[in-house]
Each structure stands twice: as structure tokens, then as C-alpha cells.
Design a protein around this motif. Structure first.
Motif, mmCIF file in Angstrom:
data_model
loop_
_atom_site.group_PDB
_atom_site.id
_atom_site.type_symbol
_atom_site.label_atom_id
_atom_site.label_comp_id
_atom_site.label_asym_id
_atom_site.label_seq_id
_atom_site.Cartn_x
_atom_site.Cartn_y
_atom_site.Cartn_z
ATOM 1 N N ASP A 62 0.797 -1.226 0.000
ATOM 2 C CA ASP A 62 0.000 0.000 0.000
ATOM 3 C C ASP A 62 0.832 1.280 0.000
ATOM 4 O OD1 ASP A 62 -2.323 -1.583 0.164
ATOM 5 O OD2 ASP A 62 -2.103 -1.738 2.351
ATOM 6 N N ASP A 63 2.146 1.173 -0.067
ATOM 7 C CA ASP A 63 3.015 2.344 -0.049
ATOM 8 C C ASP A 63 2.986 2.997 -1.433
ATOM 9 O OD1 ASP A 63 5.306 4.076 -0.234
ATOM 10 O OD2 ASP A 63 6.180 3.045 1.486
ATOM 11 N N GLU A 64 2.416 4.206 -1.515
ATOM 12 C CA GLU A 64 2.286 4.866 -2.813
ATOM 13 C C GLU A 64 3.644 5.226 -3.412
ATOM 14 O OE1 GLU A 64 -0.303 8.199 -2.521
ATOM 15 O OE2 GLU A 64 -2.090 6.983 -2.036
ATOM 16 N N ARG A 65 4.610 5.549 -2.584
ATOM 17 C CA ARG A 65 5.937 5.879 -3.108
ATOM 18 C C ARG A 65 6.594 4.643 -3.724
ATOM 19 N NH1 ARG A 65 8.405 10.531 -1.752
ATOM 20 N NH2 ARG A 65 10.457 9.548 -1.714
ATOM 21 N N PHE A 66 6.492 3.510 -3.058
ATOM 22 C CA PHE A 66 7.055 2.281 -3.625
ATOM 23 C C PHE A 66 6.286 1.880 -4.879
ATOM 24 C CE2 PHE A 66 7.679 -2.500 -3.417
ATOM 25 C CZ PHE A 66 8.980 -2.456 -3.883
ATOM 26 N N ALA A 67 4.979 2.064 -4.874
ATOM 27 C CA ALA A 67 4.171 1.731 -6.053
ATOM 28 C C ALA A 67 4.633 2.527 -7.267
ATOM 29 C CB ALA A 67 2.693 1.992 -5.772
ATOM 30 N N ARG A 68 5.004 3.784 -7.072
ATOM 31 C CA ARG A 68 5.498 4.589 -8.200
ATOM 32 C C ARG A 68 6.832 4.057 -8.712
ATOM 33 N NH1 ARG A 68 3.372 8.970 -5.101
ATOM 34 N NH2 ARG A 68 5.443 9.513 -4.292
ATOM 35 N N VAL A 69 7.692 3.610 -7.796
ATOM 36 C CA VAL A 69 8.969 3.026 -8.209
ATOM 37 C C VAL A 69 8.713 1.762 -9.028
ATOM 38 C CG1 VAL A 69 11.082 1.919 -7.382
ATOM 39 C CG2 VAL A 69 10.276 4.001 -6.291
ATOM 40 N N ALA A 71 6.048 0.947 -10.692
ATOM 41 C CA ALA A 71 5.448 1.314 -11.981
ATOM 42 C C ALA A 71 6.533 1.704 -12.978
ATOM 43 C CB ALA A 71 4.446 2.445 -11.797
ATOM 44 N N GLY A 72 7.549 2.413 -12.506
ATOM 45 C CA GLY A 72 8.669 2.758 -13.379
ATOM 46 C C GLY A 72 9.436 1.525 -13.815
ATOM 47 N N TRP A 73 9.651 0.605 -12.881
ATOM 48 C CA TRP A 73 10.323 -0.655 -13.237
ATOM 49 C C TRP A 73 9.532 -1.420 -14.298
ATOM 50 C CZ3 TRP A 73 11.304 -2.329 -7.481
ATOM 51 C CH2 TRP A 73 12.470 -1.689 -7.003
ATOM 52 N N GLU A 74 8.222 -1.464 -14.120
ATOM 53 C CA GLU A 74 7.397 -2.197 -15.076
ATOM 54 C C GLU A 74 7.452 -1.537 -16.454
ATOM 55 O OE1 GLU A 74 2.913 -4.093 -15.499
ATOM 56 O OE2 GLU A 74 3.220 -2.355 -14.202
ATOM 57 N N THR A 75 7.369 -0.229 -16.494
ATOM 58 C CA THR A 75 7.405 0.482 -17.770
ATOM 59 C C THR A 75 8.701 0.213 -18.528
ATOM 60 O OG1 THR A 75 5.974 2.243 -16.935
ATOM 61 C CG2 THR A 75 7.358 2.771 -18.828
ATOM 62 N N ARG A 76 9.802 0.115 -17.782
ATOM 63 C CA ARG A 76 11.109 -0.093 -18.413
ATOM 64 C C ARG A 76 11.491 -1.559 -18.514
ATOM 65 N NH1 ARG A 76 14.561 2.308 -14.768
ATOM 66 N NH2 ARG A 76 12.877 2.866 -13.332
#
Length: 309
Positions: A62-69, A71-76
Motif C-alpha cells: 500500500d506504499d504509494e511511493r514504492f508503487a510509483r517506483v 510502476a517505473g520498473w514495469e514500464t522499463r
């Protein structure tokens, strides 16, 4: 030149801390005794292929900051959703399937997650730190010092570290390779209940997405303690248990055993990190429950706190 923060330990929490400091405009460096960053997200090349030896997967939570990280990993293409369903085996071989949160994995190996965080961070690899004290590493000015490692390892580097001792469980990671896949295509991973030697089995080919006929088996804490001084001696009982549980009718063609003396904390502290003037600690023991996301969140929170000061 002295930096604002010196992090000792090149795992995910250490680099999350360093990145948070830099993102806030401060300066940071990471010192790691390994040749390449990774910590307990290490991958090792075995028979020409990288195999994950540490954490079997991660959950976003549920950590929104980790979720953004993530999401970046998934995109790349650095991380991908793996599975929301694992098997559970009883000691007699009875199998049930259990679904839950999505587990994530890294196609290039879990170390790639740490290497991505390390991009742009000043890293000194292959250095064994001998002594730390507030604001000092091996007797030299170091700014705020962060120990991003298990507490028993941190305590070896400095007497009088003002935190309570923590209990940590050892684990042996045993890599088993066959010439072809000999288990169910939808195995993914499996928790094992009641076996004296095996606690978890991961289909590394399924996890990584390349279909390699490789399993990574994590032992129980009891088995790890028994074979800690001779990890190779654990291979035979682990192979026997794995073949019995998965009904594999052949011996593996290659094996490898890796020792994690401090694999996971017996319990988490409930606090996000430990901070004192000049000397702080972070990692997966500093949170609500030991996990990859906990390690990242601990380092990130500590780095932001240090930068704010």
C-alpha cells in the motif's frame, strides 16, 4: 570530499536511502563489500544464466511511493507481475492452491532492481568496512552514517550501537537444474509445510519468464542452522524432498547451494528505521513485516528524514 550521508550496505534499503538523500538535494555515497550491488536481492550466474538466490519475489503493498517506483520498473521492463497463486504442500505431498496478492519478479534477476536504484549514486564496491562511529567510517569523516544491513552485522562494526539485539533466521538457497522441465507448468512457487528441510520452492524459469528448467529451493531455518558450515551437505536432502513433493523422476543435472546467515529477521520492530545523531540503521527489520517493500520503504524514509535535517 565528505558527503552528507555515507551508507554502508549495497542492498535495496541502502540505495533507497541514498536516492532519497540525493533527490532532496543532498550528497550521498554507498560503500558495499560485494563486487556488485544487490545485498539479499543477489543473483548469481550459474551455467551461463543468472539465478535469483535471495528474495523469491516482492509484493507492492500500500506504499504509494514504492508503487510509483515499481510502476517505473514495469514500464522499463525491469520488473513484471509474476503470479497471484502459489501451491502449498503438506509433508505428505498433498497440494492445495492459494491465491492472494500479486507477486512481482525481475526478468533480468532481482539484482537488476538494486542496480536501477544505484544508477547515478556514488558507489564504492569491494570495500570491507572495519569500524563505524557517529559521523565516521574507518576513522574518516563520513557525514551521517547509515548502516543498511542486519543488526547482527551492524553490531560487529561498532560497539555501543544503541539498538536492541535482533534475532535473524538463516536460510540456504539451493539451485537445482534439470535438462528439461519435469514438474507442472503452473507450479509458479510453493510453500512447504511440515518438511524438516524445505520451506519454499520457486520455479525460476517461470519467475524469470524464460522457461529454464531451474528450481530455487529455500530451506527451513532448522536445516540452514544444521548445514550452515557446510551448505553443500544440504543438497542431497533438499533434492530428495523436492523430488518427492513435485514427483520428479530424475536427479538434477546441476546443483548449487548458497548460504544466507542473516536471511530474514524473526520479527520486525514496528518502527520505520533507527536514527541517532551521526549513526542510523535501516532495512527490512525496521517496519511492520519483513519484506522487500519494507526494506525499500525503510531506506527511503530514513533518507528523507536525514535530508530534512
Amino acid at each position: 570530499m565528505t558527503v552528507d550521508v555515507t551508507v554502508v550496505g549495497g542492498g535495496i534499503s541502502g540505495f533507497a536511502c541514498a536516492r532519497a538523500v540525493q533527490d532532496a538535494g543532498g550528497t550521498a555515497r554507498v560503500i558495499d563489500r560485494g563486487r556488485r550491488p544487490g545485498g539479499r536481492l543477489a543473483s548469481r550466474t550459474i551455467d551461463g544464466r543468472a539465478v535469483d538466490l535471495g528474495a523469491s519475489y516482492f509484493v507492492v503493498g500500500d506504499d504509494e511511493r514504492f508503487a510509483r517506483v515499481v510502476a517505473g520498473w514495469e514500464t522499463r521492463g525491469i520488473a513484471r507481475p509474476w503470479t497471484d497463486t502459489f501451491s502449498a504442500f503438506d509433508a505428505d505431498g498433498t497440494e492445495t492452491r492459494k491465491s492472494g496478492r500479486m507477486r512481482w519478479a525481475a526478468p533480468a534477476g532481482s539484482r537488476s532492481l538494486v542496480l536501477d536504484l544505484a544508477d547515478g549514486v556514488d558507489v564504492e564496491s569491494g570495500r570491507e568496512v572495519e569500524r563505524v562511529a557517529p559521523y565516521r567510517v574507518d576513522g574518516k569523516d563520513a557525514g551521517e552514517v547509515v548502516l543498511a544491513m542486519p543488526e547482527p552485522q551492524a553490531r560487529r562494526l561498532g560497539h555501543g550501537i544503541p539498538v536492541a539485539p535482533q534475532d535473524w533466521e538463516p536460510v540456504l538457497a539451493v539451485v537445482l537444474r534439470w535438462e528439461k522441465r519435469r514438474w507442472s507448468a503452473d507450479l509458479h512457487g510453493a510453500f512447504v509445510n511440515g518438511d524438516p528441510d524445505v520451506a519454499f520452492i520457486a520455479d525460476d524459469g517461470d519467475r524469470r519468464g524464460d522457461g529454464a528448467p531451474v528450481l530455487v529451493v529455500h530451506t527451513t531455518g532448522g536445516a540452514a542452522r544444521m548445514y550452515l558450515d557446510d551448505p553443500d551437505a544440504a543438497v542431497a536432502p533438499v533434492v530428495a524432498a523436492t523430488r518427492r513433493l513435485l514427483r520428479i523422476d530424475a536427479e538434477p543435472v546441476a546443483t548449487h547451494a548458497h548460504r544466507w546467515t542473516f536471511a530474514r529477521p524473526a520479527r520486525a520492530t514496528g518502527e520505520p528505521f533507527f536514527r541517532s545523531p551521526g549513526l542510523s540503521l535501516c532495512g527490512d527489520a525496521w517496519g511492520q513485516s519483513p519484506a522487500v517493500r519494507t526494506a525499500w520503504a525503510s531506506g527511503d524514509a530514513l533518507g528523507r528524514a536525514l535530508a530534512a535535517s
